[in-house]
Scaffold this motif. Structure first.
Motif, PDB file in Angstrom:
ATOM      1  N   SER A  30       0.826  -1.203   0.000  1.00 16.52           N
ATOM      2  CA  SER A  30       0.000   0.000   0.000  1.00 16.52           C
ATOM      3  C   SER A  30       0.864   1.257   0.000  1.00 16.52           C
ATOM      4  O   SER A  30       0.584   2.217  -0.724  1.00 16.52           O
ATOM      5  N   LYS A  31       1.909   1.252   0.821  1.00 17.30           N
ATOM      6  CA  LYS A  31       2.815   2.404   0.862  1.00 17.30           C
ATOM      7  C   LYS A  31       3.501   2.607  -0.479  1.00 17.30           C
ATOM      8  O   LYS A  31       3.659   3.732  -0.942  1.00 17.30           O
ATOM      9  N   THR A  32       3.911   1.515  -1.099  1.00 16.01           N
ATOM     10  CA  THR A  32       4.589   1.592  -2.393  1.00 16.01           C
ATOM     11  C   THR A  32       3.653   2.134  -3.463  1.00 16.01           C
ATOM     12  O   THR A  32       4.029   3.014  -4.234  1.00 16.01           O
ATOM     13  N   SER A  33       2.422   1.627  -3.510  1.00 19.15           N
ATOM     14  CA  SER A  33       1.480   2.100  -4.530  1.00 19.15           C
ATOM     15  C   SER A  33       1.134   3.561  -4.302  1.00 19.15           C
ATOM     16  O   SER A  33       0.991   4.332  -5.261  1.00 19.15           O
ATOM     17  N   GLU A  34       1.040   3.990  -3.061  1.00 24.92           N
ATOM     18  CA  GLU A  34       0.780   5.402  -2.761  1.00 24.92           C
ATOM     19  C   GLU A  34       1.951   6.270  -3.239  1.00 24.92           C
ATOM     20  O   GLU A  34       1.751   7.324  -3.831  1.00 24.92           O
ATOM     21  N   PHE A  35       3.175   5.797  -3.004  1.00 25.61           N
ATOM     22  CA  PHE A  35       4.362   6.532  -3.449  1.00 25.61           C
ATOM     23  C   PHE A  35       4.388   6.642  -4.971  1.00 25.61           C
ATOM     24  O   PHE A  35       4.624   7.716  -5.525  1.00 25.61           O
ATOM     25  N   VAL A  36       4.135   5.525  -5.659  1.00 26.94           N
ATOM     26  CA  VAL A  36       4.132   5.516  -7.124  1.00 26.94           C
ATOM     27  C   VAL A  36       3.062   6.469  -7.640  1.00 26.94           C
ATOM     28  O   VAL A  36       3.309   7.281  -8.537  1.00 26.94           O
ATOM     29  N   PHE A  37       1.862   6.394  -7.079  1.00 25.09           N
ATOM     30  CA  PHE A  37       0.774   7.270  -7.520  1.00 25.09           C
ATOM     31  C   PHE A  37       1.141   8.735  -7.301  1.00 25.09           C
ATOM     32  O   PHE A  37       0.985   9.563  -8.203  1.00 25.09           O
ATOM     33  N   ASN A  38       1.645   9.067  -6.118  1.00 26.75           N
ATOM     34  CA  ASN A  38       1.983  10.459  -5.813  1.00 26.75           C
ATOM     35  C   ASN A  38       3.129  10.982  -6.669  1.00 26.75           C
ATOM     36  O   ASN A  38       3.199  12.182  -6.949  1.00 26.75           O
ATOM     37  N   SER A  39       4.025  10.094  -7.105  1.00 26.85           N
ATOM     38  CA  SER A  39       5.133  10.544  -7.947  1.00 26.85           C
ATOM     39  C   SER A  39       4.663  10.871  -9.367  1.00 26.85           C
ATOM     40  O   SER A  39       5.324  11.613 -10.079  1.00 26.85           O
ATOM     41  N   ARG A  40       3.533  10.342  -9.774  1.00 23.99           N
ATOM     42  CA  ARG A  40       3.016  10.571 -11.130  1.00 23.99           C
ATOM     43  C   ARG A  40       1.849  11.554 -11.184  1.00 23.99           C
ATOM     44  O   ARG A  40       1.405  11.929 -12.265  1.00 23.99           O
ATOM     45  N   ASN A  41       1.330  11.942 -10.038  1.00 21.63           N
ATOM     46  CA  ASN A  41       0.154  12.800  -9.990  1.00 21.63           C
ATOM     47  C   ASN A  41       0.386  13.933  -8.999  1.00 21.63           C
ATOM     48  O   ASN A  41       0.914  13.713  -7.916  1.00 21.63           O
ATOM     49  N   THR A  42      -0.052  15.123  -9.382  1.00 20.92           N
ATOM     50  CA  THR A  42       0.085  16.275  -8.491  1.00 20.92           C
ATOM     51  C   THR A  42      -1.272  16.620  -7.900  1.00 20.92           C
ATOM     52  O   THR A  42      -2.314  16.211  -8.417  1.00 20.92           O
ATOM     53  N   GLU A  43      -1.260  17.382  -6.842  1.00 21.65           N
ATOM     54  CA  GLU A  43      -2.521  17.820  -6.224  1.00 21.65           C
ATOM     55  C   GLU A  43      -3.378  18.592  -7.225  1.00 21.65           C
ATOM     56  O   GLU A  43      -4.592  18.479  -7.217  1.00 21.65           O
ATOM     57  N   LYS A  44      -2.731  19.363  -8.088  1.00 22.77           N
ATOM     58  CA  LYS A  44      -3.451  20.143  -9.084  1.00 22.77           C
ATOM     59  C   LYS A  44      -4.101  19.258 -10.142  1.00 22.77           C
ATOM     60  O   LYS A  44      -5.210  19.518 -10.578  1.00 22.77           O
ATOM     61  N   SER A  45      -3.391  18.220 -10.552  1.00 21.18           N
ATOM     62  CA  SER A  45      -3.852  17.421 -11.688  1.00 21.18           C
ATOM     63  C   SER A  45      -4.901  16.375 -11.332  1.00 21.18           C
ATOM     64  O   SER A  45      -5.649  15.950 -12.206  1.00 21.18           O
ATOM     65  N   VAL A  46      -4.965  15.941 -10.083  1.00 22.98           N
ATOM     66  CA  VAL A  46      -5.830  14.795  -9.761  1.00 22.98           C
ATOM     67  C   VAL A  46      -7.318  15.069  -9.918  1.00 22.98           C
ATOM     68  O   VAL A  46      -8.099  14.126  -9.943  1.00 22.98           O
ATOM     69  N   ASN A  47      -7.722  16.319 -10.064  1.00 22.15           N
ATOM     70  CA  ASN A  47      -9.139  16.604 -10.291  1.00 22.15           C
ATOM     71  C   ASN A  47      -9.505  16.549 -11.767  1.00 22.15           C
ATOM     72  O   ASN A  47     -10.675  16.613 -12.111  1.00 22.15           O
ATOM     73  N   VAL A  48      -8.499  16.429 -12.632  1.00 24.64           N
ATOM     74  CA  VAL A  48      -8.763  16.344 -14.065  1.00 24.64           C
ATOM     75  C   VAL A  48      -8.117  15.127 -14.708  1.00 24.64           C
ATOM     76  O   VAL A  48      -8.486  14.733 -15.799  1.00 24.64           O
ATOM     77  N   MET A  49      -7.130  14.527 -14.052  1.00 21.80           N
ATOM     78  CA  MET A  49      -6.424  13.399 -14.632  1.00 21.80           C
ATOM     79  C   MET A  49      -5.722  12.595 -13.547  1.00 21.80           C
ATOM     80  O   MET A  49      -5.218  13.162 -12.590  1.00 21.80           O
ATOM     81  N   ILE A  50      -5.713  11.274 -13.715  1.00 25.56           N
ATOM     82  CA  ILE A  50      -4.880  10.439 -12.855  1.00 25.56           C
ATOM     83  C   ILE A  50      -4.109   9.469 -13.731  1.00 25.56           C
ATOM     84  O   ILE A  50      -4.602   8.982 -14.736  1.00 25.56           O
ATOM     85  N   ASP A  51      -2.874   9.225 -13.346  1.00 26.17           N
ATOM     86  CA  ASP A  51      -1.991   8.299 -14.043  1.00 26.17           C
ATOM     87  C   ASP A  51      -1.849   7.065 -13.157  1.00 26.17           C
ATOM     88  O   ASP A  51      -1.366   7.153 -12.033  1.00 26.17           O
ATOM     89  N   LEU A  52      -2.276   5.926 -13.656  1.00 28.36           N
ATOM     90  CA  LEU A  52      -2.301   4.696 -12.866  1.00 28.36           C
ATOM     91  C   LEU A  52      -1.130   3.766 -13.160  1.00 28.36           C
ATOM     92  O   LEU A  52      -1.111   2.639 -12.683  1.00 28.36           O
ATOM     93  N   HIS A  53      -0.145   4.233 -13.915  1.00 24.93           N
ATOM     94  CA  HIS A  53       1.034   3.406 -14.206  1.00 24.93           C
ATOM     95  C   HIS A  53       1.660   2.918 -12.912  1.00 24.93           C
ATOM     96  O   HIS A  53       1.774   3.664 -11.947  1.00 24.93           O
ATOM     97  N   GLY A  54       2.060   1.671 -12.897  1.00 27.23           N
ATOM     98  CA  GLY A  54       2.758   1.114 -11.748  1.00 27.23           C
ATOM     99  C   GLY A  54       1.854   0.543 -10.677  1.00 27.23           C
ATOM    100  O   GLY A  54       2.339  -0.036  -9.707  1.00 27.23           O
ATOM    101  N   LEU A  55       0.537   0.695 -10.837  1.00 29.36           N
ATOM    102  CA  LEU A  55      -0.390   0.156  -9.845  1.00 29.36           C
ATOM    103  C   LEU A  55      -0.963  -1.167 -10.336  1.00 29.36           C
ATOM    104  O   LEU A  55      -1.113  -1.392 -11.537  1.00 29.36           O
ATOM    105  N   THR A  56      -1.296  -2.032  -9.396  1.00 25.29           N
ATOM    106  CA  THR A  56      -1.972  -3.275  -9.769  1.00 25.29           C
ATOM    107  C   THR A  56      -3.415  -2.947 -10.136  1.00 25.29           C
ATOM    108  O   THR A  56      -3.904  -1.841  -9.871  1.00 25.29           O
ATOM    109  N   LYS A  57      -4.097  -3.898 -10.728  1.00 29.52           N
ATOM    110  CA  LYS A  57      -5.497  -3.701 -11.113  1.00 29.52           C
ATOM    111  C   LYS A  57      -6.342  -3.310  -9.897  1.00 29.52           C
ATOM    112  O   LYS A  57      -7.120  -2.359  -9.953  1.00 29.52           O
ATOM    113  N   VAL A  58      -6.173  -4.027  -8.804  1.00 27.32           N
ATOM    114  CA  VAL A  58      -6.949  -3.754  -7.587  1.00 27.32           C
ATOM    115  C   VAL A  58      -6.646  -2.347  -7.061  1.00 27.32           C
ATOM    116  O   VAL A  58      -7.553  -1.591  -6.715  1.00 27.32           O
ATOM    117  N   GLU A  59      -5.361  -1.990  -7.014  1.00 22.70           N
ATOM    118  CA  GLU A  59      -4.969  -0.663  -6.536  1.00 22.70           C
ATOM    119  C   GLU A  59      -5.505   0.421  -7.466  1.00 22.70           C
ATOM    120  O   GLU A  59      -6.007   1.450  -7.000  1.00 22.70           O
TER     121      GLU A  59
END
Length: 107
Positions: A30-59
């Motif tokens: 969970s910590k790893t997936s949160e880190f990966v997500f936060n490294s690819r997404n900014t607070e500004k961008s998450v309301n218009v786009m999210i990048d799910l690279h590096g996450l498992t299907k469930v995550e």
């Protein structure tokens, strides 16, 4: 009979240790997936786009549900403005993969 009890206690101890290790693995995942997500997404961008690279299907499904709900809540509360130009609709882009298996048009 004592021998059997000793084996049961040993088995129970091993089961508890396995359970604890599985809990720690999930916690680290969970910590790893949160880190990966936060490294690819900014607070500004998450309301218009999210990048799910590096996450498992469930995550990825969990993150997508959470972010869509957060965006919907922000739109309802007025803290996010609709971005479609009609002041009603809101576009939200989800980047789900690298596109290695996509054709020219991404299909």
């Amino acid at each position: 009979k004592l021998y059997g009890q000793g084996r049961k206690q040993a088995t129970d101890a091993i089961k508890m240790e396995i359970h604890e290790l599985q809990r720690k693995i999930e916690q680290n995942r969970s910590k790893t997936s949160e880190f990966v997500f936060n490294s690819r997404n900014t607070e500004k961008s998450v309301n218009v786009m999210i990048d799910l690279h590096g996450l498992t299907k469930v995550e990825a499904l969990r993150v997508t549900r959470t972010r869509l709900q957060m965006t919907q809540d922000g739109l309802t509360a007025g803290s996010i403005n609709p971005n479609a130009g009609d002041n009603k609709n809101h576009f939200f882009k989800i980047v789900a993969g690298a596109g290695n298996h996509s054709g020219v048009r991404g299909a």
